[in-house]
Design a protein around this motif. Sequence first.
Motif, PDB file in Angstrom:
ATOM      1  N   MET A   1      12.378  10.317  -5.453  1.00 53.64           N
ATOM      2  CA  MET A   1      11.099   9.594  -5.476  1.00 53.64           C
ATOM      3  C   MET A   1      10.817   8.895  -4.140  1.00 53.64           C
ATOM      4  O   MET A   1      11.694   8.779  -3.291  1.00 53.64           O
ATOM      5  CB  MET A   1      11.105   8.564  -6.613  1.00 53.64           C
ATOM      6  N   HIS A   2       9.559   8.458  -3.977  1.00 60.14           N
ATOM      7  CA  HIS A   2       9.142   7.765  -2.756  1.00 60.14           C
ATOM      8  C   HIS A   2       8.633   6.371  -3.088  1.00 60.14           C
ATOM      9  O   HIS A   2       8.086   6.150  -4.161  1.00 60.14           O
ATOM     10  CB  HIS A   2       8.028   8.537  -2.056  1.00 60.14           C
ATOM     11  N   VAL A   3       8.770   5.469  -2.116  1.00 60.95           N
ATOM     12  CA  VAL A   3       8.274   4.112  -2.346  1.00 60.95           C
ATOM     13  C   VAL A   3       6.754   4.105  -2.251  1.00 60.95           C
ATOM     14  O   VAL A   3       6.168   4.698  -1.342  1.00 60.95           O
ATOM     15  CB  VAL A   3       8.862   3.135  -1.314  1.00 60.95           C
ATOM     16  N   SER A   4       6.136   3.460  -3.209  1.00 60.62           N
ATOM     17  CA  SER A   4       4.685   3.391  -3.234  1.00 60.62           C
ATOM     18  C   SER A   4       4.204   1.964  -2.946  1.00 60.62           C
ATOM     19  O   SER A   4       3.355   1.742  -2.079  1.00 60.62           O
ATOM     20  CB  SER A   4       4.218   3.878  -4.603  1.00 60.62           C
ATOM     21  N   ILE A   5       4.725   1.008  -3.690  1.00 57.19           N
ATOM     22  CA  ILE A   5       4.319  -0.398  -3.528  1.00 57.19           C
ATOM     23  C   ILE A   5       5.555  -1.274  -3.660  1.00 57.19           C
ATOM     24  O   ILE A   5       6.423  -1.000  -4.496  1.00 57.19           O
ATOM     25  CB  ILE A   5       3.326  -0.826  -4.633  1.00 57.19           C
ATOM     26  N   VAL A   6       5.608  -2.328  -2.859  1.00 56.97           N
ATOM     27  CA  VAL A   6       6.614  -3.360  -3.091  1.00 56.97           C
ATOM     28  C   VAL A   6       5.884  -4.648  -3.455  1.00 56.97           C
ATOM     29  O   VAL A   6       4.928  -5.038  -2.771  1.00 56.97           O
ATOM     30  CB  VAL A   6       7.489  -3.596  -1.847  1.00 56.97           C
ATOM     31  N   ALA A   7       6.300  -5.266  -4.560  1.00 59.33           N
ATOM     32  CA  ALA A   7       5.745  -6.563  -4.938  1.00 59.33           C
ATOM     33  C   ALA A   7       6.785  -7.623  -4.604  1.00 59.33           C
ATOM     34  O   ALA A   7       7.960  -7.477  -4.944  1.00 59.33           O
ATOM     35  CB  ALA A   7       5.401  -6.578  -6.422  1.00 59.33           C
ATOM     36  N   TYR A   8       6.337  -8.688  -3.931  1.00 59.19           N
ATOM     37  CA  TYR A   8       7.252  -9.748  -3.524  1.00 59.19           C
ATOM     38  C   TYR A   8       7.542 -10.697  -4.682  1.00 59.19           C
ATOM     39  O   TYR A   8       6.700 -10.873  -5.575  1.00 59.19           O
ATOM     40  CB  TYR A   8       6.657 -10.510  -2.336  1.00 59.19           C
ATOM     41  N   PRO A   9       8.709 -11.328  -4.675  1.00 57.51           N
ATOM     42  CA  PRO A   9       9.065 -12.277  -5.739  1.00 57.51           C
ATOM     43  C   PRO A   9       7.967 -13.319  -5.941  1.00 57.51           C
ATOM     44  O   PRO A   9       7.451 -13.853  -4.961  1.00 57.51           O
ATOM     45  CB  PRO A   9      10.345 -12.944  -5.218  1.00 57.51           C
TER      46      PRO A   9
END
Lengths: 57, 387
Positions: B265-273
């Motif tokens: 898989m590929h990274v799409s979105i990162v949500a921060y803490p």
Amino acid sequence: MNTFFHIWKYPILLALLTMFGLLAALIGTGVWHVLSWITLTIPAIVCIRFGMFPKNK
Amino acid sequence: MGISKKSVRAWFEVHKWTSLICTLFLLMLCVTGLPLIFYEEINHLSGNEAEAPVMAEGTPKMKVDDVLAKAKAVHPDNVIRYVFWEEEHPNIVTVSMADSIDSPPDVANFVALDERTGEVLKQPKFDEGFMYVMFKLHVDMFAGIPGKLFLGLMGILFVVAIVSGIMLYSPIMRKYNFGMVRTEKSTRLKWLDMHNMLGVVTLSWALVVGATGVINTLSDIVLGLWQVGQLSEMVAPYKNAAPLTGELSDLQGAIEVSKKAAPEMHVSIVAYPGTPFTSQHHYAVFMRGNTPLTARLIKPALIDAKNGSLTDMRDMPWYVNALFISQPLHFGDYGGMPLKILWTIFDIVTIIVLVTGLYLWIARRKAQEAQIARMEEEEEELETVNA
């Protein structure tokens, strides 16, 4: 001819083509996209054909 | 089909009232939806989109944290909330920042950067201009979650109107061939036939786009369910953990750990803490698959933002996946330009069906009543004959 069949054969055929076209492009790429465009073009053409050049009976 | 005259009358009433209530809103949705089909293209042409310069194939990428540092330099008083990568725009990373981690969701500063050089390519604006007005009208009419849910209700009425329309098609078309439009009798009959013909041809497209539109209006509810359901289960061990302080673990490490856990898989979105899509203690790294379908079914890896280890990774529950699959089927953005053009044609046909429906009601209410009465008689005759 059976009334139900008489009324619904084309609408059902067009609905099946549409559903196939909508799902095909979601499931795959390449040839599936082409199949999707072809199957969805048919109901679009039917709209234009009977909308712009109405058949009277 | 054995439709009694009573049920023809009932379906007619259902069709009339559900249509009457939703038609003006549906017209608005169809009209604002037209430019939205070409959102990406219009965004591109209007110069609101970042473009990465051409460089030698395989030019190495910088460490993502170093790229993000350059984004922070643009808005030094902001915090990063989300980081995006788009399949169609390789080598570009987009950072969404706000003055505080819990600012309202529509307050955001975007910075798009080149992943190889860290150069700031663009600071795209998504909250101004013509397309923003079209988008907001289409999604919630500038009325937030209540506006969204109201449009969802209109969508449900639209679906009921289509189903009742199907029920009326049979008795009307009993004696005619498919595609018949009586052009010589009266304007009203011509538009009635046109309405029926266009409506029946596009019914499955309209049902799919209508129903998936309704599902899209439930996005906030789906997010809430996920937060109290799967997300809170996944972060349960951190329930009583002390709040995060000091430096977060590096994002590059978090991404590498996630890729290791889902190599295909590929990274799409990162949500921060601290954002709604994760906990107070985790990066949520959302991964997408490679096919049009699996690219939609993103899967979160939760990474402890202090020590950088993988805490949990699960498939989304069915109601989140239902929302994800509904999106392309509503937007029509999953089959290239030909699909967008077909979407445009069906959208215009739907506008014609709505306008002719309104016309039929306004111009000839009485004549329509008479038509129904005639249909009832015909049904009665038929029934007598059949009896």
